[in-house]
Design a protein around this motif. Structure first.
Motif, PDB file in Angstrom:
ATOM      1  N   CYS A 341       0.616  -1.284   0.159  1.00 49.31           N
ATOM      2  CA  CYS A 341      -0.196  -0.100   0.127  1.00 49.31           C
ATOM      3  C   CYS A 341       0.522   0.871   0.150  1.00 49.31           C
ATOM      4  CB  CYS A 341      -1.009   0.103   0.928  1.00 49.31           C
ATOM      5  SG  CYS A 341      -2.043   1.219   1.394  1.00 49.31           S
ATOM      6  N   ALA A 345      -1.107   6.238   2.241  1.00 46.67           N
ATOM      7  CA  ALA A 345      -2.355   5.873   2.475  1.00 46.67           C
ATOM      8  C   ALA A 345      -2.721   4.266   3.478  1.00 46.67           C
ATOM      9  CB  ALA A 345      -2.824   5.503   0.722  1.00 46.67           C
ATOM     10  N   ALA A 346      -1.991   4.020   3.407  1.00 49.38           N
ATOM     11  CA  ALA A 346      -1.156   3.042   4.653  1.00 49.38           C
ATOM     12  C   ALA A 346      -1.479   3.777   5.835  1.00 49.38           C
ATOM     13  CB  ALA A 346      -0.124   2.595   4.177  1.00 49.38           C
ATOM     14  N   ALA A 349      -5.161   4.824   6.461  1.00 47.11           N
ATOM     15  CA  ALA A 349      -5.914   3.503   6.166  1.00 47.11           C
ATOM     16  C   ALA A 349      -6.307   3.528   8.209  1.00 47.11           C
ATOM     17  CB  ALA A 349      -5.948   2.818   5.451  1.00 47.11           C
ATOM     18  N   GLY A 354     -10.377   1.552   9.857  1.00 47.30           N
ATOM     19  CA  GLY A 354     -11.194   0.979   8.638  1.00 47.30           C
ATOM     20  C   GLY A 354     -12.046   1.396   7.696  1.00 47.30           C
ATOM     21  N   GLN A 355     -12.112   2.519   8.614  1.00 52.59           N
ATOM     22  CA  GLN A 355     -12.959   3.230   6.704  1.00 52.59           C
ATOM     23  C   GLN A 355     -12.340   3.549   5.793  1.00 52.59           C
ATOM     24  OE1 GLN A 355     -12.974   7.714   8.654  1.00 52.59           O
ATOM     25  NE2 GLN A 355     -14.267   8.075   6.788  1.00 52.59           N
ATOM     26  N   SER A 356     -13.256   3.247   5.208  1.00 57.00           N
ATOM     27  CA  SER A 356     -12.421   3.240   3.723  1.00 57.00           C
ATOM     28  C   SER A 356     -12.431   4.387   3.045  1.00 57.00           C
ATOM     29  CB  SER A 356     -13.829   2.197   2.927  1.00 57.00           C
ATOM     30  OG  SER A 356     -14.935   3.277   1.861  1.00 57.00           O
ATOM     31  N   LEU A 357     -11.463   3.826   1.811  1.00 53.29           N
ATOM     32  CA  LEU A 357     -10.805   5.267   1.103  1.00 53.29           C
ATOM     33  C   LEU A 357     -10.409   4.292  -0.064  1.00 53.29           C
ATOM     34  CD1 LEU A 357      -7.635   4.246   1.506  1.00 53.29           C
ATOM     35  CD2 LEU A 357      -7.860   5.707   4.200  1.00 53.29           C
ATOM     36  N   SER A 359      -6.802   4.382  -3.048  1.00 52.59           N
ATOM     37  CA  SER A 359      -5.572   5.120  -2.607  1.00 52.59           C
ATOM     38  C   SER A 359      -5.167   5.695  -4.217  1.00 52.59           C
ATOM     39  CB  SER A 359      -4.289   4.539  -2.752  1.00 52.59           C
ATOM     40  OG  SER A 359      -2.954   4.146  -2.797  1.00 52.59           O
ATOM     41  N   TYR A 386     -10.155   0.438  -3.749  1.00 55.70           N
ATOM     42  CA  TYR A 386      -9.231   1.416  -2.922  1.00 55.70           C
ATOM     43  C   TYR A 386      -8.448   1.650  -4.071  1.00 55.70           C
ATOM     44  CZ  TYR A 386      -5.155   1.238  -0.569  1.00 55.70           C
ATOM     45  OH  TYR A 386      -3.881   1.574   0.681  1.00 55.70           O
TER      46      TYR A 386
END
Length: 391
Positions: A341, A345-346, A349, A354-357, A359, A386
């Motif tokens: 990742c 972004a890592a 995250a 755990g909230q979605s995003l 990259s 992702y």
């Protein structure tokens, strides 16, 4: 109460940094030239040779030597400064881990540049991401004004926290471009920096000999690293306080405004009710802001920008508070963690539990990110896949 600044002049980012270092009055400047930071230290060298400053200037024979020199000065209780970029930074890494772990403070400029191979001298954040775990406090500037401000703040942080600080500014995009910069008077800066340095029991003193960096056994090593983790996390409110103090005492607000959405750790730009947020570091934020100003005039679904100013320590609670109700998040990295990742972004995250995003990766090796690319980022953010997606 704020006092007027001394002057507003056109400066490139390198000269703005040099002005900040001159005003901070370090005891030692030690550096080795590397593009694109070279004319920062060239300027500091000229001033010293002309007798216009009081610091000792040493042109080291390598980046590793420069890092060792400022580390040694810090071990003596002196204030020191260095600058580097890209491969030069990698030569310093061993010493930077020592500096962070031994809590020996100095200030370093990192003129961000890609890391070879292939050989490339243009801007991205590959070099910065290589030192996230050294124990250095890491600040990122968007503009030449902020680069000057952050360097002055960095000298205060290093002194109060007894921890090395690196200020990142984008190579060429900032170091070699000019804009109006408010330069505070020497008296204002001296007053701002006039604080007692944190007492440190590891300063070298010939009258009281001691050892720095001795061997730690397994049962002690982890506890020392754990203490360093606590220290950096605990530094977050101190960093915030020092930012607030800076903008109270030194009025650069004409070009750099400190508000509830533009704090020591981050800047939120755009409508508070926006449910799509782009997240990034550095000068690319300016391009995104311009694009969003136009985009948001034409839509009922506005987009905001969150720009991190402090990457280490990571302001996790601030991120959670601002982003917890946002539906679409996209993180723009200008660096890779090859095979994994992307680094920013890592971090985001992990911070968001755990909230979605989504990259996004762009700008590697100086590849242009244009305003038209911002629309692509928004579409990818709302698509929710992702990635990483290369822009």
């Amino acid at each position: 109460m704020k006092t007027s600044i001394a002057k507003t002049i056109m400066l490139d980012g390198s000269r703005a940094v040099a002005e900040a270092v001159r005003l901070a009055e370090p005891s030692l400047v030690a550096a080795y030239p590397i593009t694109p930071q070279t004319h920062i230290v060239e300027t500091l060298s000229r001033w010293q040779a002309a007798g216009q400053t009081n610091y000792e200037y040493v042109r080291a024979d390598s980046e590793s030597a420069a890092a060792a020199m400022v580390l040694g000065a810090a071990a003596m209780g002196e204030v020191a400064y260095t600058a580097t970029s890209s491969q030069g930074l990698l030569h310093m890494v061993e010493t930077l881990y020592n500096a962070g772990g031994l809590e020996l403070p100095f200030v370093m400029t990192l003129a961000n540049r890609s890391v070879s191979a292939p050989i490339n001298i243009w801007n991205d954040l590959s070099d910065a991401m290589a030192i996230r775990d050294t124990g250095l406090i890491m600040l990122f500037a968007e503009s030449n004004q902020e680069a000057l401000d952050q360097h002055i703040i960095a000298f205060r942080l290093a002194k109060e926290l007894s921890q090395p600080v690196v200020v990142n500014l984008d190579g060429f995009l900032l170091t070699h471009t000019s804009e109006a910069v408010c330069v505070p008077s020497a008296k204002l800066v001296k007053d701002f920096l006039q604080v007692n340095r944190t007492k440190h029991n590891q300063h070298l003193d010939t009258a009281h000999p001691n050892t720095i960096g001795h061997l730690f056994m397994p049962e002690d090593f982890q506890s020392r690293r754990q203490n360093l983790q606590r220290k950096l996390v605990g530094a977050l409110p101190i960093i915030e306080h020092i930012y607030q103090d800076y903008y109270k005492k030194i009025d650069t607000a004409g070009l750099t405004n400190y508000t509830t959405t533009n704090t020591g750790h981050l800047e939120y730009y755009g409508p508070q009710h926006a449910n799509t947020v782009l997240i990034t570091l550095g000068s690319i934020a300016g391009t995104i802001k311009d694009a969003l100003d136009d985009f948001n005039k034409k839509t009922k679904k506005p987009v905001a920008l969150l720009r991190l100013k402090t990457l280490r320590p990571l302001p996790i609670s601030n991120l959670q508070t601002i982003l917890k109700h946002k539906k679409y998040l996209a993180v723009l990295d200008r660096a890779l963690s090859v095979g994994a990742c992307p680094p920013l972004a890592a971090d985001i995250a992990a911070a968001l539990n755990g909230q979605s995003l989504v990259s996004l990766v762009g700008g590697l090796g100086g590849k242009d990110i244009e305003r038209s690319d911002i629309s692509t980022m928004i579409k990818l953010a709302r698509a929710g896949k992702y990635g990483p997606h290369f822009i």
